[in-house]
Design an enzyme around this catalytic site. Structure first.
Site, mmCIF file in Angstrom:
data_model
loop_
_atom_site.group_PDB
_atom_site.id
_atom_site.type_symbol
_atom_site.label_atom_id
_atom_site.label_comp_id
_atom_site.label_asym_id
_atom_site.label_seq_id
_atom_site.Cartn_x
_atom_site.Cartn_y
_atom_site.Cartn_z
ATOM 1 N N GLU A 170 0.821 -1.225 0.000
ATOM 2 C CA GLU A 170 0.000 0.000 0.000
ATOM 3 C C GLU A 170 0.847 1.265 0.000
ATOM 4 O O GLU A 170 0.470 2.288 0.584
ATOM 5 C CB GLU A 170 -0.994 -0.021 1.167
ATOM 6 N N GLU A 178 -4.816 -9.386 0.256
ATOM 7 C CA GLU A 178 -5.497 -9.262 1.547
ATOM 8 C C GLU A 178 -6.993 -9.345 1.311
ATOM 9 O O GLU A 178 -7.539 -8.630 0.474
ATOM 10 C CB GLU A 178 -5.197 -7.906 2.223
#
Length: 263
Positions: free
Chosen positions: A116, A213
């Protein structure tokens, strides 16, 4: 070990050992005992564990646990944390190379450079891809044959970025989109296929796609996505019952259609 209530149904599990984040670990370090106990449990649910960074000997502790527990099928996704601090990035990468120099590549499934980074705006896409290119070049020069990936939000991937990695890893969380749990599995599949899988489907089908995820929180309130919730029962509601509902509608279907993901 040998818990009859646990089943090896997850393609992969995301894992960060307790007290393994710098600089806190300098004061309260991670415990090998804790890591070994965690791996004993995780090994009954998956054959692949994804780590997020190289600090605080977390990778070495996981590898030690795998060795001592004699987990012959367990592999590690070596994670390298990248941020907006050059010192941090250099430390993480340097430790990655030490780990790879000391361990046979067969212990790993691949290398994940950053998580991220684009979402947090710590690095630009060009800066991130430059690091990834350097890692790939050095792996080749060292004759280490491991796939290289990065992980980011599913809607942060671009076609250009997808062609520069061996695996497109997308974090897709229906909870943070405010999706009701009964619709969450379908929403996750649609979002992933329409935002990420489509990027390489026609241009380069050899590039692998993994949901890096996905999951559901056991507690913490509710979420309505881009708007504020007006009641505690709107949108995505956290809870163990809701987590089980999402698992029930996601796991078996993913196994059936061959979707690889990290819980």
């Amino acid at each position: 070990m040998n818990n009859a209530n646990l089943h090896k149904v997850f393609p992969g599990m995301d894992y960060t050992p307790l007290n393994s984040q710098y600089p806190d670990c300098m004061h309260v370090p991670p415990s090998q005992n804790n890591v070994t106990r965690d791996m004993a449990v995780l090994s009954q649910m998956t054959n692949a564990v994804r780590l997020y960074g190289t600090d605080c000997n977390q990778t070495e502790m996981v590898l030690h646990a795998i060795d001592r527990l004699e987990l012959k099928d367990m592999k590690v996704w070596l994670g390298v944390w990248l941020g907006n601090n050059d010192t941090t990035n250099e430390r993480q990468l340097a430790q990655m190379w030490k780990i790879l120099d000391k361990n046979d590549a067969s212990k790993f499934k691949g290398v994940i450079i950053g998580n991220e980074v684009l979402f947090r705006k710590d690095l630009t896409e060009l800066e991130l891809l430059t690091v990834i290119a350097d890692v790939k070049t050095n792996l080749t020069s060292k004759k280490i044959d491991l796939p290289v990936a990065t992980s980011d939000l599913g809607d942060n991937w671009t076609k250009q970025m997808a062609t520069k990695v061996d695996i497109v890893m997308s974090n897709v969380h229906p909870f943070f989109a405010g999706v009701e749990v009964g619709k969450a599995a379908g929403w996750t599949w649609d979002f992933w296929t329409n935002h990420d899988v489509v990027l390489t489907k026609t241009t380069d089908p050899d590039i692998k796609q993994i949901v890096a995820e996905v999951g559901w929180p056991s507690a913490g309130g509710n979420n309505c996505g881009a708007v504020n919730c007006t009641t505690e029962t709107e949108g995505s509601v956290s809870g163990v019952e809701e987590m089980n509902m999402f698992m029930d509608s996601w796991i078996c279907q993913s196994l059936a259609n061959g979707t690889e993901y990290f819980w």
